[in-house]
Design an enzyme around this catalytic site. Structure first.
Site, PDB file in Angstrom:
ATOM      1  CB  THR A  42      -3.331 -72.204  13.188  1.00  0.00           C
ATOM      2  OG1 THR A  42      -2.148 -71.440  12.983  1.00  0.00           O
ATOM      3  CG2 THR A  42      -4.263 -71.458  14.117  1.00  0.00           C
ATOM      4  CB  THR A  49      -3.087 -70.695   7.070  1.00  0.00           C
ATOM      5  OG1 THR A  49      -2.462 -70.061   8.187  1.00  0.00           O
ATOM      6  CG2 THR A  49      -4.450 -71.218   7.456  1.00  0.00           C
TER       7      THR A  49
HETATM    8  N1  GLU Z   1      -0.705 -70.838  10.893  1.00  0.00           N
HETATM    9  C1  GLU Z   1       0.677 -71.146  11.018  1.00  0.00           C
HETATM   10  C2  GLU Z   1       0.993 -72.443  10.308  1.00  0.00           C
HETATM   11  O1  GLU Z   1       1.163 -72.349   9.138  1.00  0.00           O
HETATM   12  C3  GLU Z   1       1.262 -70.989  12.359  1.00  0.00           C
HETATM   13  C4  GLU Z   1       1.053 -72.110  13.323  1.00  0.00           C
HETATM   14  C5  GLU Z   1       2.324 -72.643  13.902  1.00  0.00           C
HETATM   15  O2  GLU Z   1       3.405 -72.314  13.408  1.00  0.00           O
HETATM   16  O3  GLU Z   1       2.256 -73.424  14.850  1.00  0.00           O
HETATM   17  O4  GLU Z   1       1.043 -73.527  10.814  1.00  0.00           O
END
Ligand code: GLU
Length: 332
Positions: free
Chosen positions: A14, A97
């Site tokens: 993200t 995350t």
């Molecule tokens: N926050 C998530 C991750 O761990 C979702 C973001 C995404 O899959 O692009 O990257």
């Protein structure tokens, strides 16, 4: 005076995501563009106030796609860079995350450096209104160049909070305050004036950890079995048939599988699969009680299942001896 040099490694997530719609905080994982580390840093002008940067591209994926083989390669990249560029003060790793705690704990167990290594994520994409990306990246940079961060092991920084990678876990899907260090709390805060630490990790890490990335090329298969009322032998048997060398039982707290599952775990342990009893509660210690000793099984200490899996996989690269592996669980 020359500003300190910080290596920034991009993995995606993200924190590296951009979409056209500034109100999209929901659909972006499926449609976003992921920035590389150079772009991610360059778009936050204020980063120039604190450091100079060596951007190192690595991956540009959502962290649900990060693999154990990526952990190994990432650790090798950090070690190689630390050796070739000793002038680098610290490392900032931009990471999704979803699995940041897993990558962080792996690095905490294998990196042979006391340079600060800070993983940073965000809950809202960089393109969103009121995104947490900029402040989180700035907080991570400030943590990485701060002398107090030296020797504290791998750190995770989000929402002005500094956590040990061993203890932090994601506890909420969307909330900004998603990371929690259950049982013992976070290590410190990133405030407007300075970084303030209140605790240091006691468990061994980095330079004191027995694992060395130069000796590890692949991790053995370790799976996690999640307990629930009425769980049977299906998952355990399937993992054993798939070649699991270890199984983490995310048992009913305080660490008890459902009866049919328990029988399957006993059979697995008798066949040489290392079984570690953990708890699905996500916090609290699972001690190696008498039943576990009798079955040649282990207790996960207070690691959550996804972190117990990492430690068991690393331990299995060194030994199959349950007592020696239990000692790792009590030390790391
Ligand atoms: N926050 C998530 C991750 O761990 C979702 C973001 C995404 O899959 O692009 O990257």
């Amino acid at each position: 005076m020359n500003k300190p040099l910080v290596a920034v490694i991009g993995t995606g997530g993200t924190i590296s995501s951009v979409v056209d719609d500034s109100l999209d905080v929901l659909n972006y994982p499926d449609i976003s563009r992921k920035m590389n580390s150079a772009e991610a840093i360059a778009r936050i002008q204020e980063t120039e106030r604190f450091a100079q940067y060596v951007p190192l591209p690595f991956r540009a994926v959502g962290s649900s796609a990060i693999l154990p083989s990526d952990w190994i390669e990432l650790a090798q990249l950090i070690m190689r860079t630390a050796q070739e560029r000793p002038e680098i003060r610290g490392f900032v790793i931009l990471h999704g995350t979803a699995t940041i705690e897993e990558t962080g704990y792996f690095l905490n167990l294998v990196l042979k450096t006391d340079k600060p290594v800070v993983l940073v994520g965000a809950q809202r994409p960089a393109s969103a209104v009121s995104s947490d990306v900029n402040m989180n990246v700035l907080a991570a940079v400030r943590t990485a160049i701060d002398e107090q961060s030296i020797g504290k092991g791998v750190l995770i920084v989000l929402n002005d909070e500094i956590h040990s990678a061993r203890d932090a876990t994601k506890t909420s899907t969307y909330r900004l305050q998603t990371f929690r260090s259950h049982d013992f709390g976070l290590l410190g805060h990133v405030d407007g004036d300075r970084i303030e630490f209140y605790r240091s990790p006691v468990r061994k890490h980095t330079l004191e950890s027995p694992f060395d990335i130069s000796e590890i090329s692949v991790l053995p298969r370790v799976d996690i079995v999640y307990s629930y009322a009425g769980a049977d032998a299906t998952a355990v048997d399937a993992f054993v048939a798939a070649g699991a060398k270890g199984i983490i039982s995310a048992g009913l707290a305080p660490g008890i599988p459902a009866p049919l599952e328990r029988k399957a775990l006993e059979r697995a342990a008798a066949s040489g699969v290392l079984v570690v009893q953990c708890s699905r509660a996500g916090s609290g210690r699972v001690a190696r009680r008498q039943y576990l000793c009798d079955q040649g099984m282990l207790g996960s200490d207070n690691l959550n299942p996804q972190k117990a899996r990492i430690l068991l996989a690393l331990a299995l690269t060194k030994t199959n001896d349950p007592d020696k592996i239990q000692a790792f669980f009590e030390m790391l």
